[in-house]
Design a protein around this motif. Structure first.
Motif, PDB file in Angstrom:
ATOM      1  N   LYS A   1      -1.152  -0.799  -3.105  1.00 20.39           N
ATOM      2  CA  LYS A   1      -2.538  -0.344  -3.191  1.00 20.39           C
ATOM      3  C   LYS A   1      -3.429  -1.366  -3.914  1.00 20.39           C
ATOM      4  O   LYS A   1      -4.602  -1.521  -3.585  1.00 20.39           O
ATOM      5  CB  LYS A   1      -2.595   1.024  -3.891  1.00 20.39           C
ATOM      6  CG  LYS A   1      -3.938   1.700  -3.740  1.00 20.39           C
ATOM      7  CD  LYS A   1      -3.908   3.093  -4.320  1.00 20.39           C
ATOM      8  CE  LYS A   1      -5.330   3.657  -4.370  1.00 20.39           C
ATOM      9  NZ  LYS A   1      -5.451   4.759  -5.311  1.00 20.39           N
ATOM     10  N   GLY A   2      -2.871  -2.030  -4.911  1.00 22.55           N
ATOM     11  CA  GLY A   2      -3.612  -3.114  -5.573  1.00 22.55           C
ATOM     12  C   GLY A   2      -4.804  -2.651  -6.388  1.00 22.55           C
ATOM     13  O   GLY A   2      -5.822  -3.342  -6.468  1.00 22.55           O
ATOM     14  N   CYS A   3      -4.678  -1.497  -7.058  1.00 20.60           N
ATOM     15  CA  CYS A   3      -5.814  -0.912  -7.800  1.00 20.60           C
ATOM     16  C   CYS A   3      -6.463  -1.881  -8.784  1.00 20.60           C
ATOM     17  O   CYS A   3      -7.679  -1.918  -8.925  1.00 20.60           O
ATOM     18  CB  CYS A   3      -5.349   0.265  -8.661  1.00 20.60           C
ATOM     19  SG  CYS A   3      -4.603   1.594  -7.792  1.00 20.60           S
TER      20      CYS A   3
ATOM     21  N   CYS B   1      -1.591  -3.584 -13.094  1.00 20.68           N
ATOM     22  CA  CYS B   1      -1.906  -2.143 -13.097  1.00 20.68           C
ATOM     23  C   CYS B   1      -0.921  -1.453 -14.039  1.00 20.68           C
ATOM     24  O   CYS B   1      -0.028  -2.092 -14.598  1.00 20.68           O
ATOM     25  CB  CYS B   1      -1.832  -1.572 -11.684  1.00 20.68           C
ATOM     26  SG  CYS B   1      -0.164  -1.428 -11.053  1.00 20.68           S
ATOM     27  N   ALA B   2      -1.061  -0.148 -14.209  1.00 27.36           N
ATOM     28  CA  ALA B   2      -0.206   0.577 -15.147  1.00 27.36           C
ATOM     29  C   ALA B   2       1.267   0.446 -14.743  1.00 27.36           C
ATOM     30  O   ALA B   2       2.138   0.247 -15.579  1.00 27.36           O
ATOM     31  CB  ALA B   2      -0.631   2.035 -15.199  1.00 27.36           C
ATOM     32  N   GLY B   3       1.555   0.524 -13.444  1.00 26.45           N
ATOM     33  CA  GLY B   3       2.935   0.381 -12.964  1.00 26.45           C
ATOM     34  C   GLY B   3       3.828   1.530 -13.376  1.00 26.45           C
ATOM     35  O   GLY B   3       3.381   2.535 -13.940  1.00 26.45           O
TER      36      GLY B   3
ATOM     37  N   CYS C   1       2.529   5.155 -13.426  1.00 22.40           N
ATOM     38  CA  CYS C   1       1.975   5.566 -12.132  1.00 22.40           C
ATOM     39  C   CYS C   1       3.128   5.976 -11.213  1.00 22.40           C
ATOM     40  O   CYS C   1       4.096   5.222 -11.051  1.00 22.40           O
ATOM     41  CB  CYS C   1       1.186   4.430 -11.498  1.00 22.40           C
ATOM     42  SG  CYS C   1       0.601   4.884  -9.854  1.00 22.40           S
TER      43      CYS C   1
ATOM     44  N   SER D   1       3.290   6.112  -8.104  1.00 23.63           N
ATOM     45  CA  SER D   1       3.414   5.346  -6.856  1.00 23.63           C
ATOM     46  C   SER D   1       4.105   4.001  -7.072  1.00 23.63           C
ATOM     47  O   SER D   1       4.393   3.296  -6.109  1.00 23.63           O
ATOM     48  CB  SER D   1       2.022   5.064  -6.270  1.00 23.63           C
ATOM     49  OG  SER D   1       1.331   6.246  -6.035  1.00 23.63           O
ATOM     50  N   ALA D   2       4.339   3.628  -8.324  1.00 24.29           N
ATOM     51  CA  ALA D   2       4.785   2.258  -8.617  1.00 24.29           C
ATOM     52  C   ALA D   2       6.261   2.045  -8.327  1.00 24.29           C
ATOM     53  O   ALA D   2       7.086   2.930  -8.556  1.00 24.29           O
ATOM     54  CB  ALA D   2       4.495   1.938 -10.077  1.00 24.29           C
TER      55      ALA D   2
ATOM     56  N   SER E   1       1.120  -5.943  -9.219  1.00 26.92           N
ATOM     57  CA  SER E   1       0.721  -4.628  -8.722  1.00 26.92           C
ATOM     58  C   SER E   1       1.963  -3.772  -8.505  1.00 26.92           C
ATOM     59  O   SER E   1       2.915  -4.211  -7.849  1.00 26.92           O
ATOM     60  CB  SER E   1      -0.047  -4.794  -7.396  1.00 26.92           C
ATOM     61  OG  SER E   1      -0.555  -3.564  -6.977  1.00 26.92           O
ATOM     62  N   GLY E   2       1.937  -2.569  -9.030  1.00 26.61           N
ATOM     63  CA  GLY E   2       3.104  -1.694  -8.898  1.00 26.61           C
ATOM     64  C   GLY E   2       3.403  -1.315  -7.460  1.00 26.61           C
ATOM     65  O   GLY E   2       4.544  -1.033  -7.097  1.00 26.61           O
ATOM     66  N   CYS E   3       2.382  -1.306  -6.615  1.00 25.52           N
ATOM     67  CA  CYS E   3       2.576  -1.006  -5.196  1.00 25.52           C
ATOM     68  C   CYS E   3       1.481  -1.731  -4.403  1.00 25.52           C
ATOM     69  O   CYS E   3       0.634  -2.416  -4.985  1.00 25.52           O
ATOM     70  CB  CYS E   3       2.544   0.508  -4.934  1.00 25.52           C
ATOM     71  SG  CYS E   3       0.881   1.209  -4.932  1.00 25.52           S
TER      72      CYS E   3
HETATM   73  S1  SF4 Z   1      -1.509  -0.336  -7.643  1.00 30.43           S
HETATM   74 FE1  SF4 Z   1      -0.053   1.284  -7.083  1.00 30.43          FE
HETATM   75  S2  SF4 Z   1       1.336   1.359  -8.815  1.00 30.43           S
HETATM   76 FE2  SF4 Z   1      -0.485   0.288  -9.523  1.00 30.43          FE
HETATM   77  S3  SF4 Z   1      -1.767   1.881 -10.446  1.00 30.43           S
HETATM   78 FE3  SF4 Z   1      -2.433   1.627  -8.290  1.00 30.43          FE
HETATM   79  S4  SF4 Z   1      -1.256   3.187  -7.177  1.00 30.43           S
HETATM   80 FE4  SF4 Z   1      -0.241   2.907  -9.166  1.00 30.43          FE
END
Ligand code: SF4
Length: 448
Positions: free
Chosen positions: A392-394, A351-353, A357, A359-360, A388-390
Protein backbone atom coordinates in the motif's frame (compact mmCIF):
# COMPACT_ATOMS: atom_id res chain seq x y z
CA UNK A 1 -18.73 3.41 21.20
CA UNK A 2 -18.35 -0.25 20.23
CA UNK A 3 -15.65 -1.61 17.94
CA UNK A 4 -18.40 -2.47 15.46
CA UNK A 5 -19.68 1.10 15.58
CA UNK A 6 -16.15 2.32 15.01
CA UNK A 7 -15.79 0.03 12.01
CA UNK A 8 -19.10 1.08 10.59
CA UNK A 9 -18.19 4.76 10.85
CA UNK A 10 -14.80 4.34 9.26
CA UNK A 11 -14.32 3.82 5.56
CA UNK A 12 -11.06 2.87 3.91
CA UNK A 13 -8.92 5.90 3.16
CA UNK A 14 -10.87 8.13 5.52
CA UNK A 15 -9.05 10.37 7.97
CA UNK A 16 -9.39 9.13 11.55
CA UNK A 17 -10.38 12.15 13.62
CA UNK A 18 -11.21 12.25 17.31
CA UNK A 19 -14.78 11.07 16.77
CA UNK A 20 -13.95 8.41 14.19
CA UNK A 21 -10.89 6.40 15.27
CA UNK A 22 -9.44 3.92 12.80
CA UNK A 23 -8.83 0.26 13.66
CA UNK A 24 -5.15 -0.76 13.25
CA UNK A 25 -2.99 -3.67 14.39
CA UNK A 26 -2.34 -2.09 17.81
CA UNK A 27 -5.87 -0.87 18.52
CA UNK A 28 -7.62 2.31 17.46
CA UNK A 29 -5.76 5.26 15.99
CA UNK A 30 -6.84 8.89 16.28
CA UNK A 31 -5.47 11.66 14.09
CA UNK A 32 -5.44 15.31 15.12
CA UNK A 33 -4.41 18.15 12.80
CA UNK A 34 -3.67 21.08 15.14
CA UNK A 35 -4.08 24.61 13.84
CA UNK A 36 -1.42 27.15 14.79
CA UNK A 37 0.58 27.18 18.02
CA UNK A 38 -0.58 24.82 20.75
CA UNK A 39 0.42 25.97 24.26
CA UNK A 40 3.03 23.75 25.92
CA UNK A 41 0.70 22.80 28.77
CA UNK A 42 -1.95 21.58 26.33
CA UNK A 43 0.62 19.51 24.43
CA UNK A 44 1.83 17.95 27.70
CA UNK A 45 -1.71 17.02 28.65
CA UNK A 46 -2.33 15.58 25.19
CA UNK A 47 0.70 13.32 25.60
CA UNK A 48 -0.42 12.34 29.11
CA UNK A 49 -3.87 11.44 27.75
CA UNK A 50 -2.22 9.34 25.02
CA UNK A 51 -0.30 7.49 27.72
CA UNK A 52 -3.36 7.00 29.92
CA UNK A 53 -5.87 5.98 27.25
CA UNK A 54 -3.66 4.59 24.48
CA UNK A 55 -0.35 2.71 24.29
CA UNK A 56 1.71 5.91 24.47
CA UNK A 57 2.97 5.70 20.87
CA UNK A 58 2.59 9.08 19.16
CA UNK A 59 3.36 9.83 15.54
CA UNK A 60 3.81 13.05 13.60
CA UNK A 61 3.06 12.33 9.96
CA UNK A 62 4.58 13.60 6.74
CA UNK A 63 1.63 16.02 6.51
CA UNK A 64 2.05 17.33 10.05
CA UNK A 65 -0.80 15.44 11.70
CA UNK A 66 -0.48 13.98 15.18
CA UNK A 67 -1.52 10.34 15.53
CA UNK A 68 -2.22 8.69 18.85
CA UNK A 69 -2.16 4.88 18.81
CA UNK A 70 -3.30 1.97 20.91
CA UNK A 71 -6.72 3.22 21.98
CA UNK A 72 -9.66 0.84 22.32
CA UNK A 73 -13.43 1.08 22.07
CA UNK A 74 -13.73 2.01 25.74
CA UNK A 75 -10.76 4.37 25.98
CA UNK A 76 -11.19 6.24 22.67
CA UNK A 77 -14.21 8.28 23.85
CA UNK A 78 -12.40 9.08 27.12
CA UNK A 79 -9.36 10.23 25.15
CA UNK A 80 -11.58 12.34 22.89
CA UNK A 81 -13.19 13.98 25.94
CA UNK A 82 -9.79 14.66 27.52
CA UNK A 83 -8.47 16.26 24.33
CA UNK A 84 -11.66 18.26 23.74
CA UNK A 85 -11.25 19.76 27.22
CA UNK A 86 -7.78 21.05 26.26
CA UNK A 87 -9.27 23.46 23.73
CA UNK A 88 -6.66 22.66 21.06
CA UNK A 89 -7.71 24.25 17.76
CA UNK A 90 -7.75 21.48 15.16
CA UNK A 91 -9.01 20.80 11.66
CA UNK A 92 -12.58 19.61 11.70
CA UNK A 93 -13.50 19.47 8.03
CA UNK A 94 -11.57 19.78 4.80
CA UNK A 95 -7.91 20.12 5.90
CA UNK A 96 -6.44 23.52 5.06
CA UNK A 97 -2.67 23.49 5.50
CA UNK A 98 -0.57 26.61 5.95
CA UNK A 99 3.16 27.05 6.57
CA UNK A 100 4.60 25.76 9.84
CA UNK A 101 5.54 29.32 10.84
CA UNK A 102 2.58 31.14 9.25
CA UNK A 103 2.02 34.50 10.90
CA UNK A 104 5.41 34.34 12.65
CA UNK A 105 7.90 34.01 9.78
CA UNK A 106 9.95 37.14 9.18
CA UNK A 107 10.22 36.24 5.47
CA UNK A 108 6.58 35.49 4.60
CA UNK A 109 4.87 37.80 2.12
CA UNK A 110 1.32 36.79 3.04
CA UNK A 111 -0.16 35.47 6.28
CA UNK A 112 -1.17 32.02 5.09
CA UNK A 113 -2.63 31.20 8.51
CA UNK A 114 -5.10 34.09 8.26
CA UNK A 115 -6.09 33.07 4.70
CA UNK A 116 -6.53 29.48 5.88
CA UNK A 117 -8.84 30.72 8.64
CA UNK A 118 -10.86 32.67 6.05
CA UNK A 119 -11.15 29.54 3.92
CA UNK A 120 -12.23 27.40 6.87
CA UNK A 121 -14.97 29.94 7.65
CA UNK A 122 -16.14 29.88 4.04
CA UNK A 123 -16.14 26.07 4.00
CA UNK A 124 -18.13 25.94 7.24
CA UNK A 125 -20.97 27.75 5.49
CA UNK A 126 -21.26 25.09 2.78
CA UNK A 127 -21.88 21.37 2.45
CA UNK A 128 -18.51 20.84 0.74
CA UNK A 129 -16.93 18.92 3.63
CA UNK A 130 -19.67 16.29 3.35
CA UNK A 131 -19.42 16.10 -0.44
CA UNK A 132 -15.62 15.83 -0.78
CA UNK A 133 -13.40 12.78 -0.33
CA UNK A 134 -11.92 12.70 3.21
CA UNK A 135 -8.39 13.17 1.90
CA UNK A 136 -9.08 16.22 -0.26
CA UNK A 137 -6.92 19.04 1.11
CA UNK A 138 -5.79 22.58 0.40
CA UNK A 139 -2.32 24.08 0.89
CA UNK A 140 -1.84 27.83 1.32
CA UNK A 141 1.81 28.85 1.14
CA UNK A 142 2.88 32.20 2.52
CA UNK A 143 5.90 32.46 0.20
CA UNK A 144 8.18 32.57 3.23
CA UNK A 145 11.44 30.80 3.91
CA UNK A 146 9.81 27.64 5.23
CA UNK A 147 7.65 26.44 2.39
CA UNK A 148 4.91 23.90 1.74
CA UNK A 149 6.56 22.89 -1.54
CA UNK A 150 6.75 19.21 -0.67
CA UNK A 151 3.20 18.89 0.65
CA UNK A 152 0.85 17.49 -1.97
CA UNK A 153 -2.68 18.93 -2.00
CA UNK A 154 -5.72 18.88 -4.26
CA UNK A 155 -5.76 22.67 -4.36
CA UNK A 156 -2.74 24.86 -3.72
CA UNK A 157 -2.33 28.62 -3.42
CA UNK A 158 1.19 30.00 -3.17
CA UNK A 159 2.01 33.65 -2.53
CA UNK A 160 4.51 35.14 -4.95
CA UNK A 161 5.92 38.63 -5.30
CA UNK A 162 5.00 40.17 -8.66
CA UNK A 163 5.60 43.57 -10.24
CA UNK A 164 2.20 44.65 -8.91
CA UNK A 165 2.54 43.31 -5.39
CA UNK A 166 1.68 39.87 -4.06
CA UNK A 167 -0.41 37.38 -6.04
CA UNK A 168 -1.46 33.80 -5.42
CA UNK A 169 -0.34 31.17 -7.83
CA UNK A 170 -3.11 28.55 -8.07
CA UNK A 171 -2.51 24.90 -8.84
CA UNK A 172 -4.27 21.59 -8.50
CA UNK A 173 -3.23 18.02 -7.73
CA UNK A 174 0.26 17.68 -6.35
CA UNK A 175 3.16 19.27 -4.58
CA UNK A 176 4.78 22.47 -5.82
CA UNK A 177 6.82 20.64 -8.43
CA UNK A 178 4.05 18.41 -9.80
CA UNK A 179 0.83 20.44 -9.47
CA UNK A 180 -0.90 21.57 -12.64
CA UNK A 181 -0.74 25.36 -12.66
CA UNK A 182 -3.88 27.34 -13.44
CA UNK A 183 -2.77 30.95 -13.12
CA UNK A 184 -2.40 33.80 -10.66
CA UNK A 185 -5.20 35.41 -8.68
CA UNK A 186 -5.28 38.40 -6.37
CA UNK A 187 -4.86 37.47 -2.69
CA UNK A 188 -8.40 38.68 -1.98
CA UNK A 189 -9.72 36.17 -4.49
CA UNK A 190 -7.79 33.21 -3.08
CA UNK A 191 -10.63 31.91 -0.92
CA UNK A 192 -13.17 32.28 -3.72
CA UNK A 193 -10.84 30.53 -6.16
CA UNK A 194 -10.20 27.64 -3.77
CA UNK A 195 -13.94 27.26 -3.08
CA UNK A 196 -14.70 27.09 -6.81
CA UNK A 197 -12.02 24.46 -7.39
CA UNK A 198 -13.32 22.38 -4.49
CA UNK A 199 -16.81 22.64 -5.95
CA UNK A 200 -15.49 21.23 -9.24
CA UNK A 201 -13.93 18.29 -7.36
CA UNK A 202 -17.14 17.68 -5.37
CA UNK A 203 -19.18 17.47 -8.59
CA UNK A 204 -17.31 14.27 -9.45
CA UNK A 205 -18.51 12.50 -6.32
CA UNK A 206 -17.58 11.59 -2.78
CA UNK A 207 -14.39 9.74 -3.77
CA UNK A 208 -13.06 12.19 -6.38
CA UNK A 209 -9.58 13.68 -6.11
CA UNK A 210 -8.18 16.48 -8.25
CA UNK A 211 -5.53 14.19 -9.79
CA UNK A 212 -8.21 11.72 -10.98
CA UNK A 213 -10.24 14.52 -12.57
CA UNK A 214 -7.13 15.83 -14.34
CA UNK A 215 -6.33 12.34 -15.63
CA UNK A 216 -9.86 11.70 -16.87
CA UNK A 217 -11.02 15.12 -18.04
CA UNK A 218 -7.96 17.34 -18.31
CA UNK A 219 -7.54 20.81 -16.83
CA UNK A 220 -10.36 22.62 -18.68
CA UNK A 221 -12.96 22.40 -15.89
CA UNK A 222 -10.55 23.79 -13.31
CA UNK A 223 -9.37 26.60 -15.58
CA UNK A 224 -12.82 27.67 -16.66
CA UNK A 225 -14.13 27.95 -13.12
CA UNK A 226 -11.37 30.48 -12.36
CA UNK A 227 -11.63 32.37 -15.66
CA UNK A 228 -12.95 35.67 -14.25
CA UNK A 229 -10.51 35.61 -11.28
CA UNK A 230 -7.26 35.08 -13.15
CA UNK A 231 -4.94 38.07 -13.26
CA UNK A 232 -3.18 36.49 -16.22
CA UNK A 233 -5.90 35.44 -18.68
CA UNK A 234 -5.38 32.18 -20.56
CA UNK A 235 -5.34 33.47 -24.14
CA UNK A 236 -3.91 30.77 -26.40
CA UNK A 237 -1.33 32.07 -28.85
CA UNK A 238 -0.63 30.72 -32.29
CA UNK A 239 1.51 27.65 -31.94
CA UNK A 240 -0.45 26.40 -28.95
CA UNK A 241 1.36 28.17 -26.13
CA UNK A 242 -0.68 30.60 -24.08
CA UNK A 243 0.33 33.88 -22.56
CA UNK A 244 -0.51 32.44 -19.17
CA UNK A 245 1.55 29.32 -19.78
CA UNK A 246 4.65 31.30 -20.71
CA UNK A 247 4.22 33.71 -17.80
CA UNK A 248 3.78 30.74 -15.49
CA UNK A 249 6.84 29.09 -16.93
CA UNK A 250 8.74 32.20 -15.96
CA UNK A 251 7.27 31.95 -12.50
CA UNK A 252 8.35 28.31 -12.33
CA UNK A 253 11.92 29.55 -12.61
CA UNK A 254 11.22 31.88 -9.70
CA UNK A 255 9.88 28.95 -7.68
CA UNK A 256 12.91 26.82 -8.60
CA UNK A 257 15.23 29.62 -7.50
CA UNK A 258 13.22 30.18 -4.34
CA UNK A 259 13.37 26.50 -3.50
CA UNK A 260 17.14 26.70 -3.27
CA UNK A 261 16.98 29.38 -0.62
CA UNK A 262 13.97 28.01 1.23
CA UNK A 263 14.87 26.60 4.59
CA UNK A 264 14.60 23.10 5.97
CA UNK A 265 12.11 22.68 8.80
CA UNK A 266 14.61 20.95 11.08
CA UNK A 267 16.87 23.49 12.73
CA UNK A 268 16.68 27.05 13.94
CA UNK A 269 14.48 29.84 12.56
CA UNK A 270 14.37 33.48 13.61
CA UNK A 271 10.84 34.78 14.02
CA UNK A 272 9.43 38.22 13.32
CA UNK A 273 9.57 39.15 17.03
CA UNK A 274 13.24 38.00 17.08
CA UNK A 275 12.53 35.00 19.28
CA UNK A 276 13.46 31.60 17.81
CA UNK A 277 11.67 28.54 16.59
CA UNK A 278 13.44 25.18 16.40
CA UNK A 279 12.23 22.32 14.23
CA UNK A 280 12.77 18.93 15.85
CA UNK A 281 12.18 15.72 13.90
CA UNK A 282 10.69 12.47 15.10
CA UNK A 283 12.89 9.60 13.94
CA UNK A 284 10.82 7.51 11.51
CA UNK A 285 7.84 9.66 12.43
CA UNK A 286 7.17 8.36 15.91
CA UNK A 287 8.07 8.71 19.56
CA UNK A 288 6.49 7.90 22.89
CA UNK A 289 4.48 10.06 25.23
CA UNK A 290 7.14 10.06 27.96
CA UNK A 291 9.91 11.32 25.63
CA UNK A 292 7.55 13.96 24.23
CA UNK A 293 6.58 15.12 27.72
CA UNK A 294 10.32 15.47 28.54
CA UNK A 295 10.85 17.41 25.29
CA UNK A 296 7.97 19.74 26.14
CA UNK A 297 9.40 20.34 29.59
CA UNK A 298 12.81 21.15 28.07
CA UNK A 299 11.11 23.53 25.64
CA UNK A 300 9.46 25.35 28.54
CA UNK A 301 12.79 25.63 30.34
CA UNK A 302 14.26 27.19 27.18
CA UNK A 303 11.55 29.86 27.17
CA UNK A 304 9.25 28.37 24.49
CA UNK A 305 5.57 29.26 24.54
CA UNK A 306 4.14 26.52 22.37
CA UNK A 307 4.56 23.88 19.70
CA UNK A 308 3.31 23.49 16.14
CA UNK A 309 3.10 20.19 14.30
CA UNK A 310 4.75 20.60 10.90
CA UNK A 311 4.96 18.62 7.66
CA UNK A 312 7.96 16.30 7.39
CA UNK A 313 7.35 14.63 10.79
CA UNK A 314 8.54 17.73 12.65
CA UNK A 315 7.52 19.51 15.84
CA UNK A 316 8.26 23.22 15.68
CA UNK A 317 9.12 24.63 19.11
CA UNK A 318 7.98 28.26 19.14
CA UNK A 319 9.26 31.33 21.01
CA UNK A 320 12.62 30.12 22.32
CA UNK A 321 14.98 32.53 23.96
CA UNK A 322 18.19 32.89 21.91
CA UNK A 323 20.51 32.18 24.81
CA UNK A 324 18.61 29.06 25.89
CA UNK A 325 18.00 27.20 22.64
CA UNK A 326 21.16 25.09 23.01
CA UNK A 327 19.76 23.50 26.19
CA UNK A 328 16.69 22.36 24.22
CA UNK A 329 18.80 20.94 21.41
CA UNK A 330 20.93 18.98 23.87
CA UNK A 331 17.86 17.60 25.62
CA UNK A 332 16.14 16.71 22.34
CA UNK A 333 19.21 14.87 21.04
CA UNK A 334 19.51 12.95 24.29
CA UNK A 335 15.87 11.90 23.96
CA UNK A 336 16.54 10.51 20.46
CA UNK A 337 14.91 13.27 18.42
CA UNK A 338 16.41 14.59 15.19
CA UNK A 339 17.95 18.04 15.64
CA UNK A 340 20.07 18.36 12.48
CA UNK A 341 18.86 18.48 8.92
CA UNK A 342 21.62 16.11 7.78
CA UNK A 343 20.67 13.30 10.18
CA UNK A 344 20.54 10.14 8.00
CA UNK A 345 17.35 8.99 9.75
CA UNK A 346 15.52 11.77 7.90
CA UNK A 347 16.04 9.96 4.63
CA UNK A 348 14.60 6.63 5.69
CA UNK A 349 10.81 6.61 5.62
CA UNK A 350 9.06 3.71 7.32
CA UNK A 351 5.41 2.97 7.98
CA UNK A 352 4.35 1.48 11.32
CA UNK A 353 4.75 -2.08 9.95
CA UNK A 354 4.23 -5.30 11.91
CA UNK A 355 2.92 -5.88 14.49
CA UNK A 356 1.39 -2.39 14.69
CA UNK A 357 -0.38 -2.57 11.34
CA UNK A 358 -2.35 -5.73 10.67
CA UNK A 359 -1.65 -5.54 6.92
CA UNK A 360 2.13 -5.58 7.36
CA UNK A 361 4.40 -8.44 6.33
CA UNK A 362 7.57 -6.95 7.89
CA UNK A 363 8.41 -4.87 10.97
CA UNK A 364 9.10 -1.79 8.83
CA UNK A 365 9.62 0.75 11.61
CA UNK A 366 11.56 -1.64 13.86
CA UNK A 367 14.17 -2.35 11.16
CA UNK A 368 14.44 1.29 10.06
CA UNK A 369 17.22 2.36 12.51
CA UNK A 370 19.55 -0.42 11.32
CA UNK A 371 18.83 0.42 7.70
CA UNK A 372 19.49 4.13 8.30
CA UNK A 373 22.81 3.26 9.92
CA UNK A 374 23.83 0.82 7.19
CA UNK A 375 22.98 3.19 4.37
CA UNK A 376 24.12 6.48 5.95
CA UNK A 377 26.94 7.01 3.39
CA UNK A 378 24.40 6.86 0.56
CA UNK A 379 21.83 9.16 2.04
CA UNK A 380 21.71 12.82 1.23
CA UNK A 381 18.91 15.27 0.53
CA UNK A 382 18.19 13.75 -2.85
CA UNK A 383 17.96 10.10 -1.80
CA UNK A 384 15.30 8.35 0.21
CA UNK A 385 14.89 4.75 1.32
CA UNK A 386 11.29 3.75 1.88
CA UNK A 387 10.44 0.71 4.00
CA UNK A 388 6.83 -0.32 3.58
CA UNK A 389 5.12 -3.09 5.51
CA UNK A 390 2.99 -3.94 2.48
CA UNK A 391 2.38 -2.77 -1.07
CA UNK A 392 0.00 0.00 0.00
CA UNK A 393 2.93 2.35 0.64
CA UNK A 394 1.11 4.62 3.12
CA UNK A 395 4.21 6.40 4.40
CA UNK A 396 5.61 7.47 1.02
CA UNK A 397 3.45 7.08 -2.08
CA UNK A 398 6.17 8.69 -4.23
CA UNK A 399 9.20 6.93 -5.76
CA UNK A 400 12.33 6.49 -3.65
CA UNK A 401 15.91 5.54 -4.50
CA UNK A 402 15.26 2.20 -2.81
CA UNK A 403 11.84 0.93 -1.81
CA UNK A 404 11.62 -2.14 0.40
CA UNK A 405 8.17 -3.74 0.42
CA UNK A 406 7.08 -6.47 2.82
CA UNK A 407 5.52 -9.45 1.03
CA UNK A 408 4.29 -12.84 2.28
CA UNK A 409 7.68 -14.28 1.19
CA UNK A 410 10.03 -11.53 2.45
CA UNK A 411 11.13 -8.17 1.10
CA UNK A 412 10.74 -6.95 -2.47
CA UNK A 413 13.43 -4.42 -3.49
CA UNK A 414 12.57 -1.70 -5.99
CA UNK A 415 15.14 0.75 -7.35
CA UNK A 416 14.05 4.30 -8.23
CA UNK A 417 10.38 3.47 -7.94
CA UNK A 418 7.43 3.20 -5.61
CA UNK A 419 5.69 0.23 -4.03
CA UNK A 420 3.66 -0.11 -7.24
CA UNK A 421 6.71 -0.74 -9.44
CA UNK A 422 8.36 -4.03 -10.34
CA UNK A 423 11.05 -5.28 -7.92
CA UNK A 424 14.58 -6.07 -9.08
CA UNK A 425 15.08 -8.60 -6.28
CA UNK A 426 13.32 -10.44 -3.49
CA UNK A 427 15.21 -11.20 -0.26
CA UNK A 428 14.42 -12.40 3.24
CA UNK A 429 14.53 -9.90 6.11
CA UNK A 430 17.80 -11.49 7.25
CA UNK A 431 19.36 -10.85 3.86
CA UNK A 432 18.30 -7.20 3.86
CA UNK A 433 21.52 -5.66 5.30
CA UNK A 434 23.65 -7.40 2.64
CA UNK A 435 21.21 -6.44 -0.11
CA UNK A 436 21.28 -2.78 0.98
CA UNK A 437 25.09 -2.84 1.16
CA UNK A 438 25.12 -4.15 -2.45
CA UNK A 439 22.66 -1.48 -3.54
CA UNK A 440 24.79 1.19 -1.82
CA UNK A 441 28.00 -0.04 -3.47
CA UNK A 442 26.43 -0.20 -6.91
CA UNK A 443 24.85 3.24 -6.50
CA UNK A 444 28.18 4.73 -5.40
CA UNK A 445 30.02 3.04 -8.29
CA UNK A 446 27.51 4.38 -10.80
CA UNK A 447 28.18 7.93 -9.55
CA UNK A 448 31.97 7.72 -9.82
S1 SF4 B 1 1.96 0.47 4.10
FE1 SF4 B 1 0.83 -1.40 4.62
S2 SF4 B 1 1.86 -2.14 6.44
FE2 SF4 B 1 2.45 0.00 6.22
S3 SF4 B 1 0.98 1.13 7.48
FE3 SF4 B 1 0.19 1.11 5.35
S4 SF4 B 1 -1.19 -0.66 5.31
FE4 SF4 B 1 0.12 -0.90 7.12
Amino acid sequence: MTAQAVNLRQRRGACPGLSAPMPTGDGLLVRIIPIGTVPLAAFSMLYAAARTHGNGVIEVTARGSIQVRGLNAASAPRFAAAVAALGIAAEDGVPVHSNPLAGLDAEEILDAGARAADLRRALAGTSLAARLAPKVSIAIDSGGGLSLDELAADVRLCAEATNNGVALRVGVAGDAARATQLGMVAPNNGVEGAMRLLEVIARYGRDARARDILAAEGVAGFRSTLADLLLIPARPREGGDSEMDSRLRGNERIVEDARHIRRQAIGQHTLRDESLAYGIGLAFGHSDAVALECLTEAAGTAGAIGIRAAPGRVLMIIGLKQEMSSSLITAAERLGFIVRADDPRRHVVACAGAPICSSAHIAARAIAPAIAQASAPLLDRSLTIHISGCAKGCAHPEPAALTIVGTPSGCALIADGSTRDAPYAQVSTNELPAAIANFTREREASHV
